[in-house]
Design an enzyme around this catalytic site. Sequence first.
Site: not given
Length: 381
Positions: A198, A247, A194, A188, A191, A243, A214, A134, A240
């Site tokens: 949002c 899915c 998401c 996806c 679709c 999204c 975000c 990360d 959050c």
Amino acid sequence: MNYYQLKRDIVDYAHSIGIDDIGFTSAEPFEELRPKLEEYYAKGYDSGFEVGTIDERINPKLSLPSAQSIIAIAVGYPNKLKDAPRSTKNERRGIFARASWGQDYHTLLNDRLNKLEAYIKHRVPEVECMNMVDTGVLSDRAVAERAGLGFTGRNGFVINPKLGTWTYLGEMLINLPFPSDNPIIDSCGDCTICVDRCPTGALLGEGGLNSKKCISFQTQLKGMMDVHYRKKIGNRLYGCDTCQQVCPLNKGINTTHEDIEVEPDVVKPLLIPLLRMSNREFKETYGHLAGAWRGKKPIQRNAMIALANFKDDSAIPELKKVISEDVRPMIVATAYWAIAEIEGISSIEFIERALQKETEQIVLDELNDILNTLRREQYAD
């Protein structure tokens, strides 16, 4: 050396230490990322939490010059809260994002990568490697996608066939020429759920994100939160999940591990006790969560915003204690706003008195904004 066999052995060992999926790719630059990153920064979509230059983010060999391969790992995390405490009138609760449930994922992934590194060094003592989780310069998602761990969905997350998007990602740069895995060719389709769901319109449609919009980013800011976003965060204390929750490819997925211990009362805590929690109490209760990395101040601010969004009048006495006892201007300003949100135009006199006694500019600015809003509402009535 038979790198095909070593790779198979590494995969087997990885699964034995709690790595749910593992893939291998070359350490060649991710040049396809360059135009995307240039646009991302040029349009101001970055969060400010990113590290490294664009060259560092796309070229693994700037981190480990001898790198020939990258081993990408994915560890699934739970998204269902067993025996979840209920949020009820006068006992309202907030929520931490699912990626912050249990032990901080940086610790959890580094532990697995360190074990994997020790295993490889036992097999190849002269090996050179570098682990990233990360906070490294490489894009975890770009590495995972090229290593065959999944495809990037419209929500910007890597969607793994077995784990969905509920995954922690990490990687190891290594100077061994492992055979690469093939990327997963999927999408996806039509679709857009998401993007449509949002809360702030942060998703850009094809996996891109305006980070500053975000809610996850907003909950981590240390200063005053813009009023527009205060109305949007609901009872979120950190992060959050919208999204991911909506899915369809996440349906029925809930990965668990023995070392990811979810504490329902910690990840869905009562809001009012958070308001005046000491640093020591905060560290003892929440310090092991990834969501605690910014400290208690943003969490306390978000707790007051959540109480305001609940219109929880039982919080008024504690909010007034915050105003009289807390020395942090941002916290005091948010407490005033929360009271005004809960009490509406009946709080006008309280706000007017506050304007006569407060001295901090951030508080005065907030009070003036509050008063202007309340007067508009009063005249509209």
